[in-house]
Write a protein that holds these residues in place. Structure first.
Motif, PDB file in Angstrom:
ATOM      1  N   SER B  83     -27.773 -32.965 -16.223  1.00  0.00           N
ATOM      2  CA  SER B  83     -28.540 -31.716 -16.288  1.00  0.00           C
ATOM      3  C   SER B  83     -28.089 -30.785 -17.418  1.00  0.00           C
ATOM      4  CB  SER B  83     -28.445 -30.970 -14.959  1.00  0.00           C
ATOM      5  OG  SER B  83     -27.090 -30.719 -14.636  1.00  0.00           O
ATOM      6  N   ASP B  84     -26.972 -31.086 -18.062  1.00  0.00           N
ATOM      7  CA  ASP B  84     -26.505 -30.285 -19.206  1.00  0.00           C
ATOM      8  C   ASP B  84     -27.200 -30.687 -20.506  1.00  0.00           C
ATOM      9  OD1 ASP B  84     -23.128 -30.399 -17.902  1.00  0.00           O
ATOM     10  OD2 ASP B  84     -24.669 -28.831 -17.652  1.00  0.00           O
ATOM     11  N   SER B  85     -27.989 -31.738 -20.472  1.00  0.00           N
ATOM     12  CA  SER B  85     -28.713 -32.170 -21.669  1.00  0.00           C
ATOM     13  C   SER B  85     -29.643 -31.062 -22.132  1.00  0.00           C
ATOM     14  CB  SER B  85     -29.520 -33.440 -21.382  1.00  0.00           C
ATOM     15  OG  SER B  85     -28.666 -34.502 -21.006  1.00  0.00           O
ATOM     16  N   ALA B  86     -29.453 -30.601 -23.363  1.00  0.00           N
ATOM     17  CA  ALA B  86     -30.191 -29.452 -23.896  1.00  0.00           C
ATOM     18  C   ALA B  86     -29.760 -29.241 -25.344  1.00  0.00           C
ATOM     19  CB  ALA B  86     -29.897 -28.194 -23.079  1.00  0.00           C
ATOM     20  N   VAL B  87     -30.304 -28.211 -25.960  1.00  0.00           N
ATOM     21  CA  VAL B  87     -29.855 -27.794 -27.288  1.00  0.00           C
ATOM     22  C   VAL B  87     -28.995 -26.534 -27.132  1.00  0.00           C
ATOM     23  CG1 VAL B  87     -30.521 -27.154 -29.630  1.00  0.00           C
ATOM     24  CG2 VAL B  87     -31.982 -28.692 -28.290  1.00  0.00           C
ATOM     25  N   TYR B  88     -27.846 -26.532 -27.763  1.00  0.00           N
ATOM     26  CA  TYR B  88     -26.901 -25.430 -27.650  1.00  0.00           C
ATOM     27  C   TYR B  88     -26.800 -24.693 -28.989  1.00  0.00           C
ATOM     28  CZ  TYR B  88     -25.662 -27.394 -23.170  1.00  0.00           C
ATOM     29  OH  TYR B  88     -25.731 -27.845 -21.868  1.00  0.00           O
ATOM     30  N   PHE B  89     -26.910 -23.373 -28.913  1.00  0.00           N
ATOM     31  CA  PHE B  89     -26.863 -22.534 -30.110  1.00  0.00           C
ATOM     32  C   PHE B  89     -25.697 -21.557 -30.017  1.00  0.00           C
ATOM     33  CE2 PHE B  89     -30.820 -23.531 -32.214  1.00  0.00           C
ATOM     34  CZ  PHE B  89     -31.636 -23.999 -31.200  1.00  0.00           C
ATOM     35  N   CYS B  90     -24.907 -21.520 -31.071  1.00  0.00           N
ATOM     36  CA  CYS B  90     -23.890 -20.503 -31.227  1.00  0.00           C
ATOM     37  C   CYS B  90     -24.513 -19.348 -32.013  1.00  0.00           C
ATOM     38  CB  CYS B  90     -22.696 -21.102 -31.977  1.00  0.00           C
ATOM     39  SG  CYS B  90     -21.292 -20.005 -32.181  1.00  0.00           S
ATOM     40  N   ALA B  91     -24.172 -18.116 -31.667  1.00  0.00           N
ATOM     41  CA  ALA B  91     -24.789 -16.974 -32.338  1.00  0.00           C
ATOM     42  C   ALA B  91     -23.814 -15.808 -32.407  1.00  0.00           C
ATOM     43  CB  ALA B  91     -26.060 -16.534 -31.600  1.00  0.00           C
ATOM     44  N   LEU B  92     -24.035 -14.953 -33.392  1.00  0.00           N
ATOM     45  CA  LEU B  92     -23.236 -13.746 -33.477  1.00  0.00           C
ATOM     46  C   LEU B  92     -24.115 -12.528 -33.648  1.00  0.00           C
ATOM     47  CD1 LEU B  92     -22.887 -12.370 -36.565  1.00  0.00           C
ATOM     48  CD2 LEU B  92     -21.550 -14.421 -36.941  1.00  0.00           C
ATOM     49  N   SER B  93     -23.588 -11.407 -33.186  1.00  0.00           N
ATOM     50  CA  SER B  93     -24.242 -10.116 -33.344  1.00  0.00           C
ATOM     51  C   SER B  93     -23.248  -9.188 -34.022  1.00  0.00           C
ATOM     52  CB  SER B  93     -24.650  -9.552 -31.981  1.00  0.00           C
ATOM     53  OG  SER B  93     -25.181  -8.251 -32.107  1.00  0.00           O
ATOM     54  N   GLY B 106     -26.464 -20.431 -35.307  1.00  0.00           N
ATOM     55  CA  GLY B 106     -26.173 -21.721 -35.903  1.00  0.00           C
ATOM     56  C   GLY B 106     -27.408 -22.607 -35.802  1.00  0.00           C
ATOM     57  N   GLN B 107     -27.304 -23.800 -36.363  1.00  0.00           N
ATOM     58  CA  GLN B 107     -28.464 -24.670 -36.465  1.00  0.00           C
ATOM     59  C   GLN B 107     -28.793 -25.378 -35.161  1.00  0.00           C
ATOM     60  OE1 GLN B 107     -25.473 -25.024 -37.856  1.00  0.00           O
ATOM     61  NE2 GLN B 107     -25.093 -27.119 -38.562  1.00  0.00           N
ATOM     62  N   GLY B 108     -27.943 -25.248 -34.151  1.00  0.00           N
ATOM     63  CA  GLY B 108     -28.188 -25.888 -32.865  1.00  0.00           C
ATOM     64  C   GLY B 108     -27.608 -27.294 -32.809  1.00  0.00           C
ATOM     65  N   THR B 109     -27.126 -27.660 -31.633  1.00  0.00           N
ATOM     66  CA  THR B 109     -26.576 -28.992 -31.391  1.00  0.00           C
ATOM     67  C   THR B 109     -27.279 -29.601 -30.188  1.00  0.00           C
ATOM     68  OG1 THR B 109     -24.400 -28.350 -32.251  1.00  0.00           O
ATOM     69  CG2 THR B 109     -24.498 -30.330 -30.879  1.00  0.00           C
ATOM     70  N   ILE B 110     -27.900 -30.755 -30.417  1.00  0.00           N
ATOM     71  CA  ILE B 110     -28.588 -31.451 -29.322  1.00  0.00           C
ATOM     72  C   ILE B 110     -27.564 -32.254 -28.531  1.00  0.00           C
ATOM     73  CG2 ILE B 110     -30.345 -33.150 -28.732  1.00  0.00           C
ATOM     74  CD1 ILE B 110     -31.721 -32.461 -31.396  1.00  0.00           C
ATOM     75  N   LEU B 111     -27.500 -32.004 -27.242  1.00  0.00           N
ATOM     76  CA  LEU B 111     -26.603 -32.742 -26.354  1.00  0.00           C
ATOM     77  C   LEU B 111     -27.433 -33.596 -25.412  1.00  0.00           C
ATOM     78  CD1 LEU B 111     -23.858 -33.372 -24.984  1.00  0.00           C
ATOM     79  CD2 LEU B 111     -24.246 -31.365 -23.532  1.00  0.00           C
ATOM     80  N   THR B 112     -27.117 -34.876 -25.362  1.00  0.00           N
ATOM     81  CA  THR B 112     -27.741 -35.794 -24.411  1.00  0.00           C
ATOM     82  C   THR B 112     -26.626 -36.406 -23.565  1.00  0.00           C
ATOM     83  OG1 THR B 112     -29.511 -36.313 -25.971  1.00  0.00           O
ATOM     84  CG2 THR B 112     -29.195 -37.815 -24.108  1.00  0.00           C
ATOM     85  N   VAL B 113     -26.778 -36.303 -22.245  1.00  0.00           N
ATOM     86  CA  VAL B 113     -25.799 -36.870 -21.322  1.00  0.00           C
ATOM     87  C   VAL B 113     -26.464 -37.993 -20.536  1.00  0.00           C
ATOM     88  CG1 VAL B 113     -24.223 -36.407 -19.405  1.00  0.00           C
ATOM     89  CG2 VAL B 113     -24.653 -34.638 -21.120  1.00  0.00           C
TER      90      VAL B 113
END
Lengths: 115, 115
Positions: B83-93, B106-113
């Motif tokens: 269920s953690d499979s998703a795209v993860y984005f790091c961001a700053l403000s 950031g450009q995003g990281t695709i995670l597939t479990v």
């Protein structure tokens, strides 16, 4: 608590037309932000509205514009649509725009497709 | 200007494996840092945040520590689920200058479990 709501979910237009996207922020939030998520290009900041005023703008041409209404909802208008405008447009809101610690909360987006 | 760099993806793991997604940043001021997650067909959800150096953000088994000396905010989870499979984005403000009010992603990281 209702989240950020965006409408429509999908929008199909042809080149040269105009598109209007709508966003309702979380109750109590006064700032609304717009982002473009184009395929392969990540998330790009478009516009920030707070208390009815445009506060900051990303590197987009003037045909991208918007406004914020007295109830803090917002519209994004895109004129003279081009094929490259096809993207997911995300709206976010926050309750204290002067504090960068406050996270932005996102809606599910409007998918704009240009034929 | 401000920027965020994430590790190249996609990342494919087996269930119960350890997850690390690297994120480094460049900022002119003292930014707040965020991780967002995007499930298919949805908008971004805030996963966790950290607002000053050495802060650790945590949520749903995910953790990230704000490291000012290495300008990093790596995301970790000890045991991933399908269920953690998703795209993860790091961001700053960052409240300074032209970055005021916007999130830089950031450009995003695709995670597939896999099970």
């Amino acid at each position: 608590e209702a989240g950020v709501t965006q409408s429509p979910t999908h929008l199909i237009k042809t080149r040269g037309q105009q598109a209007t996207l709508r966003c309702s922020p979380i109750s109590g939030h006064t700032s609304v932000y717009w982002y473009q998520q184009a395929l392969g290009l990540g998330l790009q900041f478009l516009l920030w509205y707070d208390e009815g005023e445009e506060r900051n703008r990303g590197n987009f041409p003037p045909r991208f514009s918007g406004r914020q209404f007295p109830n803090y909802s917002s519209e994004l208008n895109v004129n003279a649509l081009e094929l490259e405008d096809s993207a997911l447009y995300l709206c976010a809101s926050s309750w204290d725009s002067t504090n960068s610690n406050q996270p932005q909360h996102f809606g599910d987006g409007t998918r704009l497709s240009i034929l | 200007g401000d920027s965020v760099t994430q590790m190249e993806g996609p990342v494919t793991l087996s269930e119960e494996a350890f997850l690390t997604i690297n994120c480094t940043y460049t900022a002119t001021g003292y930014p707040s840092l965020f991780w967002y997650v995007q499930y298919p067909g949805e908008g971004l959800q805030l996963l966790l945040k950290a607002t000053k150096a050495d802060d650790k953000g945590s949520n749903k088994g995910f953790e990230a520590t704000y490291r000012k000396e290495t300008t990093s905010f790596h995301l970790e989870k000890g045991s991933v689920q399908v269920s953690d499979s998703a795209v993860y984005f790091c961001a700053l403000s960052d409240a300074g200058g032209t970055s005021y009010g916007k999130l830089t992603f950031g450009q995003g990281t695709i995670l597939t479990v896999h099970p």
